[in-house]
Design a protein around this motif. Sequence first.
Motif, PDB file in Angstrom:
ATOM      1  N   ALA A   1      -3.201  14.346   5.605  1.00 38.44           N
ATOM      2  CA  ALA A   1      -3.545  15.612   4.940  1.00 38.44           C
ATOM      3  C   ALA A   1      -2.643  15.860   3.741  1.00 38.44           C
ATOM      4  CB  ALA A   1      -3.432  16.762   5.940  1.00 38.44           C
ATOM      5  N   ASP A   2      -1.345  15.577   3.898  1.00 41.17           N
ATOM      6  CA  ASP A   2      -0.392  15.762   2.796  1.00 41.17           C
ATOM      7  C   ASP A   2      -0.728  14.880   1.601  1.00 41.17           C
ATOM      8  OD1 ASP A   2       0.984  17.624   4.258  1.00 41.17           O
ATOM      9  OD2 ASP A   2       2.584  16.257   4.897  1.00 41.17           O
ATOM     10  N   GLU A   3      -1.303  13.691   1.880  1.00 42.39           N
ATOM     11  CA  GLU A   3      -1.621  12.745   0.812  1.00 42.39           C
ATOM     12  C   GLU A   3      -3.051  12.871   0.309  1.00 42.39           C
ATOM     13  OE1 GLU A   3       0.658  10.830  -0.650  1.00 42.39           O
ATOM     14  OE2 GLU A   3       2.048  11.906   0.689  1.00 42.39           O
TER      15      GLU A   3
ATOM     16  N   PRO B   1       6.067  13.314  14.342  1.00 35.98           N
ATOM     17  CA  PRO B   1       5.250  13.049  13.148  1.00 35.98           C
ATOM     18  C   PRO B   1       3.860  12.585  13.559  1.00 35.98           C
ATOM     19  CG  PRO B   1       6.773  11.243  13.538  1.00 35.98           C
ATOM     20  CD  PRO B   1       7.142  12.324  14.506  1.00 35.98           C
ATOM     21  N   SER B   2       2.851  13.059  12.850  1.00 40.42           N
ATOM     22  CA  SER B   2       1.483  12.673  13.189  1.00 40.42           C
ATOM     23  C   SER B   2       0.793  12.059  11.986  1.00 40.42           C
ATOM     24  CB  SER B   2       0.680  13.883  13.678  1.00 40.42           C
ATOM     25  OG  SER B   2       0.390  14.754  12.596  1.00 40.42           O
ATOM     26  N   ILE B   3      -0.094  11.147  12.262  1.00 39.45           N
ATOM     27  CA  ILE B   3      -0.831  10.486  11.191  1.00 39.45           C
ATOM     28  C   ILE B   3      -1.761  11.470  10.495  1.00 39.45           C
ATOM     29  CG2 ILE B   3      -2.777   9.710  12.625  1.00 39.45           C
ATOM     30  CD1 ILE B   3      -2.608   7.042  11.058  1.00 39.45           C
TER      31      ILE B   3
ATOM     32  N   SER C   1      -8.454   8.584   9.364  1.00 32.55           N
ATOM     33  CA  SER C   1      -9.083   7.318   9.763  1.00 32.55           C
ATOM     34  C   SER C   1      -8.807   6.238   8.711  1.00 32.55           C
ATOM     35  CB  SER C   1     -10.588   7.498   9.961  1.00 32.55           C
ATOM     36  OG  SER C   1     -11.207   7.940   8.756  1.00 32.55           O
ATOM     37  N   TYR C   2      -8.838   6.621   7.426  1.00 30.76           N
ATOM     38  CA  TYR C   2      -8.528   5.668   6.353  1.00 30.76           C
ATOM     39  C   TYR C   2      -7.078   5.204   6.463  1.00 30.76           C
ATOM     40  CZ  TYR C   2      -7.384   3.888   1.705  1.00 30.76           C
ATOM     41  OH  TYR C   2      -6.938   3.107   0.662  1.00 30.76           O
TER      42      TYR C   2
ATOM     43  N   ASN D   1       0.839  -1.200   0.000  1.00 28.99           N
ATOM     44  CA  ASN D   1       0.000   0.000   0.000  1.00 28.99           C
ATOM     45  C   ASN D   1       0.875   1.251   0.000  1.00 28.99           C
ATOM     46  OD1 ASN D   1      -1.545   2.287   1.394  1.00 28.99           O
ATOM     47  ND2 ASN D   1      -3.173   0.821   1.007  1.00 28.99           N
ATOM     48  N   PRO D   2       0.746   2.119  -1.002  1.00 29.50           N
ATOM     49  CA  PRO D   2       1.627   3.296  -1.100  1.00 29.50           C
ATOM     50  C   PRO D   2       1.494   4.253   0.074  1.00 29.50           C
ATOM     51  CG  PRO D   2      -0.199   3.450  -2.662  1.00 29.50           C
ATOM     52  CD  PRO D   2      -0.226   2.060  -2.116  1.00 29.50           C
ATOM     53  N   TYR D   3       0.282   4.378   0.635  1.00 31.83           N
ATOM     54  CA  TYR D   3       0.096   5.297   1.760  1.00 31.83           C
ATOM     55  C   TYR D   3       0.789   4.780   3.021  1.00 31.83           C
ATOM     56  CZ  TYR D   3      -3.481   7.377  -1.239  1.00 31.83           C
ATOM     57  OH  TYR D   3      -4.139   7.973  -2.282  1.00 31.83           O
TER      58      TYR D   3
END
Length: 256
Positions: free
Chosen positions: A174-176, A167-169, A181-182, A149-151
């Motif tokens: 947001a950057d991606e 670093p935060s999820i 949640s996904y 999975n690229p993310y």
Amino acid sequence: MLKLVIAEDEEIIRRGLVCTFDWEKLGVVVVGDAEDGVEALELIHEKRPDVVLTDIRMPRLSGIDLAKRLQGEHRTVHVVFLTSYADFDYAQQAVRLGAADYLLKPVEEEALVPVFARLQIRAAAGGDRMALPEKLDAWTAYRDCAKRNPYVRIALGTIEARYASRPSIETIAADEGISSSYLSRKIKEVTGKTFGELLTAYRLQKSIELLSEGRLRVYEIAERAGFGDYKNFAQVFKRIMHTTPKAFMEGKDLHL
């Protein structure tokens, strides 16, 4: 990869241990299994495993007696005891025999992760705590899983690049252009860990490398590895490694 022999007299449990756990993800390969202590001893002589996961109560030769035999032979094999008997006397005997750990049945795969992570570290150091250990096979396994999975791959890459900061999820998502949640759900599906657990695992790995170098003070390592204050670092380290950062660096209390 650590070589593992499993000794368990109940066939259903033994088959479950051999076949249902994701040993490769733990950096382990099962080289044999035995239904009693005598058979286990023969396998150990033949296969020369790094670790033996053994039930305490078995016919012909118990797990405790097996460990005593191995100790008498001066074999450098780590013993992890597995038992359904929550009896403190057994735990005391296991500790006296230098057990790597003591687990109660039914054991969950999650309970094995920190046990084999510590053994991976010890093996990578070659018994010398002052050597710079190699990266844990467990993290390499997470990276391999992330290729699906690229993310998730981006999330792990962010951890590696920014573990010393915060670093935060949410920021990564947001950057991606996706929801946090996904991303959180995909990370858990792919690696079996949460983002926070992965961040802690990588920070711990980096702190172990710095402790092994012996150049910095423990509080400096806590900062550089991203744990912040010493108290938080010491609590996390003790919970996972079963020893303190200072003792680890000095080579003390290393009955992992």
